[in-house]
Design a protein around this motif. Structure first.
Motif, PDB file in Angstrom:
ATOM      1  N   HIS A  42     -10.431  15.315 -47.270  1.00  0.00           N
ATOM      2  CA  HIS A  42     -11.253  14.629 -48.564  1.00  0.00           C
ATOM      3  C   HIS A  42     -11.951  13.660 -47.692  1.00  0.00           C
ATOM      4  N   LEU A 120     -12.797   9.502 -53.114  1.00  0.00           N
ATOM      5  CA  LEU A 120     -11.595  10.061 -54.583  1.00  0.00           C
ATOM      6  C   LEU A 120     -11.729   8.412 -54.594  1.00  0.00           C
ATOM      7  N   GLN A 122      -9.839   6.508 -56.722  1.00  0.00           N
ATOM      8  CA  GLN A 122      -8.802   6.007 -56.759  1.00  0.00           C
ATOM      9  C   GLN A 122      -8.465   5.023 -54.983  1.00  0.00           C
ATOM     10  N   THR A 123      -8.532   6.082 -53.745  1.00  0.00           N
ATOM     11  CA  THR A 123      -7.976   5.778 -53.111  1.00  0.00           C
ATOM     12  C   THR A 123      -8.652   5.061 -52.340  1.00  0.00           C
ATOM     13  N   HIS A 126      -7.588   1.148 -53.469  1.00  0.00           N
ATOM     14  CA  HIS A 126      -6.962   0.074 -53.074  1.00  0.00           C
ATOM     15  C   HIS A 126      -7.037   0.239 -51.675  1.00  0.00           C
ATOM     16  N   VAL A 127      -7.820   1.090 -50.923  1.00  0.00           N
ATOM     17  CA  VAL A 127      -8.139   0.651 -49.741  1.00  0.00           C
ATOM     18  C   VAL A 127      -8.560  -0.091 -49.242  1.00  0.00           C
ATOM     19  N   GLN A 135       0.866   5.808 -57.641  1.00  0.00           N
ATOM     20  CA  GLN A 135       0.916   7.330 -57.579  1.00  0.00           C
ATOM     21  C   GLN A 135       2.387   7.835 -57.422  1.00  0.00           C
ATOM     22  N   LYS A 148       3.251  17.638 -62.080  1.00  0.00           N
ATOM     23  CA  LYS A 148       2.497  16.788 -61.352  1.00  0.00           C
ATOM     24  C   LYS A 148       1.621  15.591 -63.022  1.00  0.00           C
ATOM     25  N   PHE A 150      -0.601  12.821 -63.079  1.00  0.00           N
ATOM     26  CA  PHE A 150      -1.810  11.827 -62.160  1.00  0.00           C
ATOM     27  C   PHE A 150      -1.674  10.164 -61.626  1.00  0.00           C
ATOM     28  N   PHE A 201      -0.588   6.543 -68.392  1.00  0.00           N
ATOM     29  CA  PHE A 201      -1.785   7.583 -68.090  1.00  0.00           C
ATOM     30  C   PHE A 201      -1.958   9.141 -68.357  1.00  0.00           C
ATOM     31  N   ASN A 202      -1.034   9.431 -68.686  1.00  0.00           N
ATOM     32  CA  ASN A 202      -0.792  11.441 -68.087  1.00  0.00           C
ATOM     33  C   ASN A 202      -0.193  11.677 -69.693  1.00  0.00           C
ATOM     34  N   TRP A 205      -3.278   8.954 -72.796  1.00  0.00           N
ATOM     35  CA  TRP A 205      -4.308   7.795 -72.160  1.00  0.00           C
ATOM     36  C   TRP A 205      -5.689   7.917 -73.471  1.00  0.00           C
ATOM     37  N   GLN A 259     -16.037   8.607 -70.514  1.00  0.00           N
ATOM     38  CA  GLN A 259     -15.558   7.487 -71.437  1.00  0.00           C
ATOM     39  C   GLN A 259     -15.350   6.081 -69.921  1.00  0.00           C
TER      40      GLN A 259
HETATM   41  C1  B12 Z   1     -11.186  15.451 -61.619  1.00  0.00           C
HETATM   42  C2  B12 Z   1     -10.735  13.824 -61.630  1.00  0.00           C
HETATM   43  C3  B12 Z   1     -10.305  14.274 -63.236  1.00  0.00           C
HETATM   44  C4  B12 Z   1      -8.863  15.656 -63.471  1.00  0.00           C
HETATM   45  C5  B12 Z   1      -8.255  15.456 -63.019  1.00  0.00           C
HETATM   46  C6  B12 Z   1      -7.556  14.050 -62.744  1.00  0.00           C
HETATM   47  C7  B12 Z   1      -6.740  13.732 -61.270  1.00  0.00           C
HETATM   48  N1  B12 Z   1      -6.378  12.743 -60.560  1.00  0.00           N
HETATM   49  O1  B12 Z   1      -7.091  15.046 -60.330  1.00  0.00           O
HETATM   50  C8  B12 Z   1      -9.199  15.864 -65.167  1.00  0.00           C
HETATM   51  C9  B12 Z   1      -9.779  16.292 -65.784  1.00  0.00           C
HETATM   52  C10 B12 Z   1      -7.421  15.677 -65.801  1.00  0.00           C
HETATM   53  C11 B12 Z   1      -9.354  13.777 -65.640  1.00  0.00           C
HETATM   54  C12 B12 Z   1      -8.976  13.348 -66.051  1.00  0.00           C
HETATM   55  C13 B12 Z   1      -8.642  11.742 -66.953  1.00  0.00           C
HETATM   56  N2  B12 Z   1     -10.129  10.701 -66.218  1.00  0.00           N
HETATM   57 CO1  B12 Z   1     -10.423  11.460 -63.926  1.00  0.00          CO
HETATM   58  N3  B12 Z   1     -10.864  11.630 -62.383  1.00  0.00           N
HETATM   59  C14 B12 Z   1     -11.469  13.080 -61.757  1.00  0.00           C
HETATM   60  C15 B12 Z   1     -12.706  11.992 -60.948  1.00  0.00           C
HETATM   61  C16 B12 Z   1     -13.761  13.129 -60.852  1.00  0.00           C
HETATM   62  C17 B12 Z   1     -11.566  12.914 -59.087  1.00  0.00           C
HETATM   63  C18 B12 Z   1     -10.620  12.880 -59.203  1.00  0.00           C
HETATM   64  C19 B12 Z   1      -9.884  13.666 -57.935  1.00  0.00           C
HETATM   65  O2  B12 Z   1     -10.079  15.163 -58.345  1.00  0.00           O
HETATM   66  N4  B12 Z   1      -9.021  13.945 -57.070  1.00  0.00           N
HETATM   67  C20 B12 Z   1      -8.063  14.474 -55.779  1.00  0.00           C
HETATM   68  C21 B12 Z   1      -6.628  14.318 -55.595  1.00  0.00           C
HETATM   69  C22 B12 Z   1      -6.118  15.482 -54.602  1.00  0.00           C
HETATM   70  O3  B12 Z   1      -6.779  12.931 -55.288  1.00  0.00           O
HETATM   71  P1  B12 Z   1      -4.833  12.745 -55.201  1.00  0.00           P
HETATM   72  O4  B12 Z   1      -4.407  12.912 -56.174  1.00  0.00           O
HETATM   73  O5  B12 Z   1      -5.406  10.648 -55.483  1.00  0.00           O
HETATM   74  O6  B12 Z   1      -4.754  12.152 -54.007  1.00  0.00           O
HETATM   75  C23 B12 Z   1      -5.539  11.887 -52.552  1.00  0.00           C
HETATM   76  C24 B12 Z   1      -4.636  10.175 -52.561  1.00  0.00           C
HETATM   77  O7  B12 Z   1      -3.098  10.356 -53.229  1.00  0.00           O
HETATM   78  C25 B12 Z   1      -4.523   9.983 -51.467  1.00  0.00           C
HETATM   79  N5  B12 Z   1      -3.793   9.706 -50.246  1.00  0.00           N
HETATM   80  C26 B12 Z   1      -2.613  10.322 -49.916  1.00  0.00           C
HETATM   81  N6  B12 Z   1      -1.469   9.401 -49.667  1.00  0.00           N
HETATM   82  C27 B12 Z   1      -1.827   8.154 -49.461  1.00  0.00           C
HETATM   83  C28 B12 Z   1      -1.350   6.593 -49.186  1.00  0.00           C
HETATM   84  C29 B12 Z   1      -2.093   5.337 -50.065  1.00  0.00           C
HETATM   85  C30 B12 Z   1      -2.003   3.499 -50.236  1.00  0.00           C
HETATM   86  C31 B12 Z   1      -4.053   5.724 -51.102  1.00  0.00           C
HETATM   87  C32 B12 Z   1      -4.365   4.669 -51.583  1.00  0.00           C
HETATM   88  C33 B12 Z   1      -4.108   6.874 -51.119  1.00  0.00           C
HETATM   89  C34 B12 Z   1      -3.116   8.088 -50.464  1.00  0.00           C
HETATM   90  O8  B12 Z   1      -4.894  11.649 -50.563  1.00  0.00           O
HETATM   91  C35 B12 Z   1      -4.802  12.658 -51.748  1.00  0.00           C
HETATM   92  C36 B12 Z   1      -6.006  12.935 -50.979  1.00  0.00           C
HETATM   93  O9  B12 Z   1      -5.997  13.860 -49.815  1.00  0.00           O
HETATM   94  C37 B12 Z   1     -12.104  10.879 -60.526  1.00  0.00           C
HETATM   95  C38 B12 Z   1     -13.479  10.301 -60.303  1.00  0.00           C
HETATM   96  C39 B12 Z   1     -13.527  10.225 -58.472  1.00  0.00           C
HETATM   97  N7  B12 Z   1     -14.436  10.650 -57.572  1.00  0.00           N
HETATM   98  O10 B12 Z   1     -12.171  10.373 -57.675  1.00  0.00           O
HETATM   99  C40 B12 Z   1     -11.931  10.082 -62.147  1.00  0.00           C
HETATM  100  C41 B12 Z   1     -10.668   9.988 -62.154  1.00  0.00           C
HETATM  101  C42 B12 Z   1      -9.529   9.676 -61.553  1.00  0.00           C
HETATM  102  N8  B12 Z   1     -10.701   9.365 -63.733  1.00  0.00           N
HETATM  103  C43 B12 Z   1      -9.882   8.923 -64.599  1.00  0.00           C
HETATM  104  C44 B12 Z   1     -10.017   8.397 -65.633  1.00  0.00           C
HETATM  105  C45 B12 Z   1      -9.966   7.109 -66.027  1.00  0.00           C
HETATM  106  C46 B12 Z   1      -9.908   9.384 -65.776  1.00  0.00           C
HETATM  107  C47 B12 Z   1      -9.097  10.221 -68.300  1.00  0.00           C
HETATM  108  C48 B12 Z   1      -8.128   8.910 -68.779  1.00  0.00           C
HETATM  109  C49 B12 Z   1     -10.045  10.169 -68.823  1.00  0.00           C
HETATM  110  C50 B12 Z   1     -11.848   9.714 -68.927  1.00  0.00           C
HETATM  111  N9  B12 Z   1     -12.161   9.285 -68.276  1.00  0.00           N
HETATM  112  O11 B12 Z   1     -11.411   8.209 -69.644  1.00  0.00           O
HETATM  113  C51 B12 Z   1      -8.782  10.805 -67.919  1.00  0.00           C
HETATM  114  C52 B12 Z   1      -6.520  10.710 -67.782  1.00  0.00           C
HETATM  115  C53 B12 Z   1      -6.024  11.759 -66.662  1.00  0.00           C
HETATM  116  C54 B12 Z   1      -5.198  12.556 -67.575  1.00  0.00           C
HETATM  117  N10 B12 Z   1      -3.876  12.280 -68.767  1.00  0.00           N
HETATM  118  O12 B12 Z   1      -5.610  13.633 -67.880  1.00  0.00           O
HETATM  119  C55 B12 Z   1     -10.378   7.596 -63.413  1.00  0.00           C
HETATM  120  C56 B12 Z   1      -9.458   6.347 -63.052  1.00  0.00           C
HETATM  121  C57 B12 Z   1      -9.609   5.018 -63.170  1.00  0.00           C
HETATM  122  C58 B12 Z   1      -8.417   4.519 -62.791  1.00  0.00           C
HETATM  123  N11 B12 Z   1      -8.301   3.390 -63.262  1.00  0.00           N
HETATM  124  O13 B12 Z   1      -7.714   4.678 -61.917  1.00  0.00           O
HETATM  125  C59 B12 Z   1     -11.464   7.921 -61.931  1.00  0.00           C
HETATM  126  C60 B12 Z   1     -11.263   6.982 -61.324  1.00  0.00           C
HETATM  127  C61 B12 Z   1     -13.131   7.882 -62.702  1.00  0.00           C
HETATM  128  C62 B12 Z   1     -13.420   6.167 -62.343  1.00  0.00           C
HETATM  129  N12 B12 Z   1     -14.682   6.756 -62.697  1.00  0.00           N
HETATM  130  O14 B12 Z   1     -13.016   5.396 -63.041  1.00  0.00           O
HETATM  131  N13 B12 Z   1     -10.042  13.490 -64.137  1.00  0.00           N
END
Ligand code: B12
Length: 260
Positions: A42, A120, A122-123, A126-127, A135, A148, A150, A201-202, A205, A259
């Motif tokens: 990433h 990403l 959300q990351t 945060h940063v 998380q 898992k 989210f 959230f999970n 939502w 949304q």
């Molecule tokens: C794919 C996606 C989905 C998928 C999968 C969700 C997921 N989180 O994987 C699905 C379709 C299920 C989904 C659904 C929803 N989503 Co969505 N989704 C996305 C999207 C496009 C990418 C997320 C992703 O693939 N993440 C990949 C995983 C691997 O990332 P991760 O778990 O965060 O892992 C990383 C971190 O842990 C980081 N990390 C590791 N250690 C540490 C330590 C620290 C301190 C930090 C900061 C990070 C960190 O490293 C990891 C990667 O190596 C994002 C937009 C984006 N471009 O980011 C929106 C996003 C996450 N979604 C969002 C929302 C709102 C939703 C929904 C409510 C629907 C909606 N749009 O209203 C639903 C709710 C979820 C549910 N209950 O089902 C918002 C969340 C806003 C927020 N306040 O957080 C986002 C950010 C979109 C936006 N434009 O704002 N979503």
């Protein structure tokens, strides 16, 4: 092009002001802060000191940018109208405020050929200190077994009433000690509140209660709620009822599936 830190600061401040008038907030950070926490797959492929900026939409984006955008343009293609509005507004403000810089702009909905998101959101939030990313790893002894869950970002003033829309990388600008990393405000600090947040959230939502996990200064207006609560397939009819779209626009079958 060599740019002084004073010029960079001025560009950021002018971008902050111009996007604020459309209901957006911006938060600068260094690419290295993001790469330090994400897995290699990433990483953003820029040097660690490269200047990046994350863009959030606040509740007023709907009235300040989206409704005026709908009045001024017709829905051009199959893309989501909110996404069209965000990319139109962000890209025009970026070219005005960074006239001499090459800025890579990525949007939350854009994917790489590998099917991973371009960034990403959300990351990045945060940063940059914009919003705390809660998380599963923030919960001691999570009660959900192997499931898992989210994670979700919460903004200390807006709760969950915002979206993370874009990442800007100012490719040729390297920043030094003038930009210091600050933790985002931890407004959901108790373990039981964090558990409640992740469950909302999970598991529910759609009812948006996760957005109200902290008291907020602003939230979505009744009109904005009506728009996002309307199933995507019926949003064209809603916009038509509001007088924003003509029959011809409707025939273009805009797909509206997001949304805020
Ligand atoms: C794919 C996606 C989905 C998928 C999968 C969700 C997921 N989180 O994987 C699905 C379709 C299920 C989904 C659904 C929803 N989503 Co969505 N989704 C996305 C999207 C496009 C990418 C997320 C992703 O693939 N993440 C990949 C995983 C691997 O990332 P991760 O778990 O965060 O892992 C990383 C971190 O842990 C980081 N990390 C590791 N250690 C540490 C330590 C620290 C301190 C930090 C900061 C990070 C960190 O490293 C990891 C990667 O190596 C994002 C937009 C984006 N471009 O980011 C929106 C996003 C996450 N979604 C969002 C929302 C709102 C939703 C929904 C409510 C629907 C909606 N749009 O209203 C639903 C709710 C979820 C549910 N209950 O089902 C918002 C969340 C806003 C927020 N306040 O957080 C986002 C950010 C979109 C936006 N434009 O704002 N979503």
């Amino acid at each position: 092009m060599a740019t002084s830190s004073k010029e960079v600061k001025e560009c950021i401040e002018s971008l902050r002001e111009s996007l604020k008038s459309y209901g957006f907030e911006i938060y600068p950070f260094k690419v290295g802060w993001y790469n330090a926490v994400t897995s290699q797959a990433h990483h953003l492929s820029y040097p660690a000191d490269t200047l990046a900026v994350v863009v959030l939409s606040t509740p007023s984006m709907f009235e300040r940018a989206f409704l005026p955008f709908l009045k001024s343009q017709s829905c051009e293609n199959v893309r989501d109208p909110v996404d069209q509005c965000v990319s139109h507004t962000v890209s025009s403000c970026v070219s005005q405020c960074f006239p001499n810089q090459s800025v890579d702009v990525s949007y939350d909905y854009e994917m790489l050929p590998s099917r991973r998101p371009k960034f990403l959101a959300q990351t990045a939030a945060h940063v940059s200190g914009a919003a705390y990313y809660y998380q599963m790893s923030d919960i001691h002894n999570p009660p959900w077994g192997d499931k898992k869950m989210f994670g979700v970002c919460i903004h200390h003033k807006l709760g969950g009433w915002f979206a993370i829309r874009a990442l800007l990388v100012v490719k040729d600008v390297q920043v030094g000690a003038e930009l210091q990393q600050k933790d985002p405000p931890d407004c959901v600090s108790a373990q039981e509140d964090r558990i409640e947040l992740l469950e909302k959230f999970n598991f529910c939502w759609q009812d948006w209660t996760y957005r109200d996990i902290v008291p907020t200064e602003e939230s979505y207006s009744p009109q904005q709620r009506e728009y996002f609560f309307t199933p995507p397939a019926q949003r064209v009819a809603l916009l038509r009822r509001w007088g924003f779209m003509t029959e011809t626009d409707t025939e273009k079958q805009c797909s509206m599936n997001k949304q805020g």
